[in-house]
Each structure stands twice: as C-alpha cells, then as structure tokens.
Design a protein around this motif. Structure first.
Motif, PDB file in Angstrom:
ATOM      1  N   CYS A 163      30.161  41.092  20.922  1.00 52.13           N
ATOM      2  CA  CYS A 163      29.373  40.816  22.128  1.00 52.13           C
ATOM      3  C   CYS A 163      28.173  39.931  21.793  1.00 52.13           C
ATOM      4  CB  CYS A 163      28.901  42.124  22.764  1.00 52.13           C
ATOM      5  SG  CYS A 163      30.193  43.089  23.563  1.00 52.13           S
ATOM      6  N   HIS A 164      27.469  40.272  20.734  1.00 51.56           N
ATOM      7  CA  HIS A 164      26.279  39.505  20.363  1.00 51.56           C
ATOM      8  C   HIS A 164      26.635  38.097  19.911  1.00 51.56           C
ATOM      9  CE1 HIS A 164      22.243  38.784  18.761  1.00 51.56           C
ATOM     10  NE2 HIS A 164      22.844  38.243  17.712  1.00 51.56           N
ATOM     11  N   ARG A 192      12.880  42.051   8.392  1.00 51.64           N
ATOM     12  CA  ARG A 192      12.321  41.973   9.752  1.00 51.64           C
ATOM     13  C   ARG A 192      12.567  40.611  10.395  1.00 51.64           C
ATOM     14  NH1 ARG A 192      12.062  47.227  10.718  1.00 51.64           N
ATOM     15  NH2 ARG A 192      10.724  48.354   9.234  1.00 51.64           N
ATOM     16  N   ASP A 193      12.598  39.554   9.595  1.00 51.33           N
ATOM     17  CA  ASP A 193      12.865  38.222  10.144  1.00 51.33           C
ATOM     18  C   ASP A 193      14.272  38.156  10.738  1.00 51.33           C
ATOM     19  OD1 ASP A 193      10.355  37.336   9.401  1.00 51.33           O
ATOM     20  OD2 ASP A 193      11.038  36.488   7.496  1.00 51.33           O
ATOM     21  N   ALA A 194      15.229  38.793  10.063  1.00 50.01           N
ATOM     22  CA  ALA A 194      16.597  38.805  10.576  1.00 50.01           C
ATOM     23  C   ALA A 194      16.675  39.560  11.901  1.00 50.01           C
ATOM     24  CB  ALA A 194      17.522  39.442   9.550  1.00 50.01           C
ATOM     25  N   VAL A 195      15.952  40.652  11.991  1.00 52.82           N
ATOM     26  CA  VAL A 195      15.912  41.424  13.244  1.00 52.82           C
ATOM     27  C   VAL A 195      15.328  40.577  14.368  1.00 52.82           C
ATOM     28  CG1 VAL A 195      14.903  43.434  14.392  1.00 52.82           C
ATOM     29  CG2 VAL A 195      15.803  43.638  12.059  1.00 52.82           C
ATOM     30  N   ALA A 196      14.290  39.810  14.073  1.00 54.61           N
ATOM     31  CA  ALA A 196      13.667  38.954  15.086  1.00 54.61           C
ATOM     32  C   ALA A 196      14.646  37.882  15.566  1.00 54.61           C
ATOM     33  CB  ALA A 196      12.406  38.313  14.514  1.00 54.61           C
ATOM     34  N   MET A 197      15.451  37.351  14.661  1.00 58.96           N
ATOM     35  CA  MET A 197      16.435  36.339  15.049  1.00 58.96           C
ATOM     36  C   MET A 197      17.489  36.921  15.991  1.00 58.96           C
ATOM     37  SD  MET A 197      17.007  34.281  11.452  1.00 58.96           S
ATOM     38  CE  MET A 197      18.292  33.230  12.174  1.00 58.96           C
ATOM     39  N   VAL A 198      17.902  38.155  15.724  1.00 59.40           N
ATOM     40  CA  VAL A 198      18.862  38.821  16.603  1.00 59.40           C
ATOM     41  C   VAL A 198      18.248  39.030  17.986  1.00 59.40           C
ATOM     42  CG1 VAL A 198      20.008  41.033  17.043  1.00 59.40           C
ATOM     43  CG2 VAL A 198      20.226  39.923  14.813  1.00 59.40           C
ATOM     44  N   ALA A 199      17.007  39.472  18.026  1.00 62.46           N
ATOM     45  CA  ALA A 199      16.331  39.710  19.307  1.00 62.46           C
ATOM     46  C   ALA A 199      16.182  38.412  20.095  1.00 62.46           C
ATOM     47  CB  ALA A 199      14.966  40.332  19.060  1.00 62.46           C
ATOM     48  N   GLU A 200      15.915  37.321  19.383  1.00 56.72           N
ATOM     49  CA  GLU A 200      15.750  36.025  20.049  1.00 56.72           C
ATOM     50  C   GLU A 200      17.052  35.596  20.725  1.00 56.72           C
ATOM     51  OE1 GLU A 200      14.294  31.454  18.970  1.00 56.72           O
ATOM     52  OE2 GLU A 200      14.382  32.999  17.414  1.00 56.72           O
ATOM     53  N   ARG A 201      18.173  35.751  20.027  1.00 52.67           N
ATOM     54  CA  ARG A 201      19.453  35.384  20.646  1.00 52.67           C
ATOM     55  C   ARG A 201      19.804  36.356  21.761  1.00 52.67           C
ATOM     56  NH1 ARG A 201      24.106  32.819  20.952  1.00 52.67           N
ATOM     57  NH2 ARG A 201      26.009  34.019  21.292  1.00 52.67           N
ATOM     58  N   ASP A 202      19.578  37.643  21.541  1.00 54.13           N
ATOM     59  CA  ASP A 202      19.927  38.646  22.547  1.00 54.13           C
ATOM     60  C   ASP A 202      19.256  38.355  23.883  1.00 54.13           C
ATOM     61  OD1 ASP A 202      21.233  41.436  22.882  1.00 54.13           O
ATOM     62  OD2 ASP A 202      19.235  41.685  23.738  1.00 54.13           O
TER      63      ASP A 202
END
Length: 345
Positions: free
Chosen positions: A327-328, A27-37
């Motif tokens: 893209c990300h 879940r921490d990795a998912v949060a990092m992706v959302a933060e950059r997105d």
C-alpha cells in the motif's frame, strides 16, 4: 577500580558487551516514510496500524524506502531432556520426523511460506542429543549456551530484510514456561499450557517439572542469561542470538509464539530496549502468551488461536507486513491520480 582483562571475561560478558553496541532506529528513514504517506490517496491515518508497520520497517532497516524482497523464516529445532518426564503428548522421535517433514515441504510452515513468498530455513541443533533435564541440572553450561547463541547469530543470512524466528522441539513449551516463571514469578501452573495437547495427568507432570526446575535452580536465576543456560534449550538460545544479530544488521524481526517469545523475554530482561526492532506476529493460544506479550510491551498483529509453533504465526504476520508495504509503495499519490487533496478550511 581495575578494568576487566580478557582473561577475566566470561562468555556472558561478551554478550553484554555486544548489547552495548546495538544500533537504534533511523529517525530520518521514518520521516521519509511519513513524507510519502502524506501524499497518498487516502485520509491521513486511515490505514491504522498498517501505516505504523511501514514506519517500523523503515526505522529498523535504516532506509526511507523499506523493502520485503528477501524475508526469511528461520526455524530452530532442539531436543530437551525434560521430555523424558512425560510432559508432551508426542514422543521425542517426532523431532527427527518433523525435520524430515519440513525438508519434504510437508509442514504447515512450508505452505505459509510458499503462499507469501517467504524464504524458509530450518536449523538442526543437535536434535538427537537432548539438553540436560532441567529438573535435576542445567540445560547446558555458559560456554555451550553462548556458542549456541553465536550459531543463531550466524543463521541471519546477508541480504535478509525481515526475519521471522520460530522453533520446533518436543518438550519446549515446558522449557518456555519455566523461563517465564523464573523471570516473572507466580505459580508454575499459570505459565504451563497443554502444548501438544497433553491430557490432565500430562499437564500435572508439566507443572511438577517446572516446579522442580525452579526449586533445583533456586538462588541462581537472578541473571537472565543464567536463566537461559540453566532452564533454556538450544533453540531458545539460538533464537536469542538471531534476534541480536538481526539488530546488528538492521533487520526487523517478527516473533512467533509462546516458545519463540521466551527467547525475546530473556533479552528484554537483560535490556528492555533489545526488542525495539521486534514485533509479535500473533498471540498464541498456548499458556499465558498474552500475559507475556503485555509484560514485553508487544501488541500482536494476529489473534487466530494458533499454537503450532514452527514459525507459523510469524509467517502469517509477514503476509500482513507485505500488504502494508505494498500500500505504501504502490498506492498512487494525489498528484498522480488527479485526486484533490484535503481542503484547507
């Protein structure tokens, strides 16, 4: 209640014990992706499912900066005793000939992998030794089934960051149809498609073969692993093993078509969470693949009318994954581009 001793354990018990150890999403990795997105030069959510794909990669790779540096397509090739019943438009000699074609770089999958920069490996699972004819006996016994799953587990190379699983084997759409009929019930004809392009008499032989297999093994198909051993094939068992190994190693998996999904369906019937790290590369034109994907809760990335197998649909979907990740990873942020962000009002 007494505890099970090592002498009491069966090979299938070892698989069930392994399932209990599999990791979940990060879940921490998912949060990092959302933060950059949130910082990228686009309206939130404007790339639709492409954004979710990057989050999926991060969750199962366990890193906030997911990668596709070493994607791998694994094709497992097997031979089936039921092919002798005329269920395919092609003879079993094609199995060996197609392996040679892959080795020479002449298959469709070779071209797709080259186009998208994907690693490609083919595994010969005793291609000249068919499994048992499922209409009259089991494909193989429990020990051989688990040994083949273990082989598939070892096929996931260290360093792989995304795995596509595919197959090749004359007669294996009949095998897949039998597995689905055993798992989900219903008329055999619902699950049987034309495979390599059989004519109407060939299609009738396929339906009859599935019906005969279900009748012969009736009363022994309540356990998904027993379904795999009795009705499956070496390539299906190996794909199931590869999917499990990928989960252990935090490698996201892209499934190919009708036959590859049969391996996934076995695992899903064993534990519905076992496919959380998998996505469906495409929906095949073969058989009732769309029905199966709906039962598994998988929404395919592509719908191109493909029914070739050999990992081709999964490899095409990996190209889409590469685009989503690019893209990300490489899109400018609002700050970098000097673009104004969303208004506060």
């Amino acid at each position: 209640m007494t505890e099970m001793t090592s002498a009491d354990r069966t090979p299938f018990d070892d698989i069930r014990a392994l399932v209990a150890t599999l990791p979940g999403p990060d879940r921490d990795a998912v949060a990092m992706v959302a933060e950059r997105d949130a910082t990228l030069t686009k309206p939130a959510g404007s790339l639709g499912r492409l954004e979710h794909l990057v989050s999926w990669l991060a969750a199962w790779q366990g890193k906030g900066q997911p990668s596709l540096d070493r994607p791998l397509v694994c094709v497992f090739a097997g031979s089936h005793g039921v092919a002798a019943r005329g269920v395919s438009a092609y003879p079993t000699e094609v199995n060996r000939q197609m392996l040679e074609n892959f080795a020479a770089g002449g298959g469709a999958i070779n071209q797709i992998c080259a186009a998208y920069g994907l690693g490609f490996k083919v595994f010969d699972l005793a291609i000249d030794l068919p499994t048992g004819d499922i209409t009259t006996g089991p494909a193989f016994d429990e020990k051989a089934c688990v040994a083949t799953m273990a082989f598939g587990m070892e096929a996931v190379a260290a360093g792989t960051d995304c795995l596509a699983v595919g197959e090749m084997g004359i007669g294996n759409t009949t095998i897949a149809a039998a597995i689905y009929a055993a798992l989900y019930g219903g008329e055999a004809a619902h699950w049987v498609g034309r495979g390599t392009g059989v004519d109407d008499p060939g299609l009738a032989r396929k339906v009859a073969a599935v019906e005969a297999a279900l009748a012969h093994h009736a009363g022994h198909l309540d356990d998904p692993l027993e379904v795999l051993a009795r009705l499956g094939g070496r390539e299906i068992a190996a794909m199931a093993g590869a999917i499990l190994a990928a989960r252990l190693q935090r490698v996201p998996v892209v499934l190919d078509g009708y036959v590859a999904t049969a391996a996934a369906a076995i695992l899903h019937a064993l534990d519905s969470s076992l496919l959380d790290h998998c996505l469906a590369g495409h929906v095949s034109a073969e058989g009732a693949h769309a029905d199966v994907l709906e039962r598994l809760g998988l929404v395919p990335l592509l719908a191109l009318g493909m029914r070739l197998g050999e990992g081709s649909g999964a490899a095409m979907a990996m190209g889409l994954l590469k685009g989503a990740l690019a893209c990300h990873r490489d899109m400018a942020t609002f700050a970098q581009a000097g673009v104004s962000g969303r208004s506060a009002g």
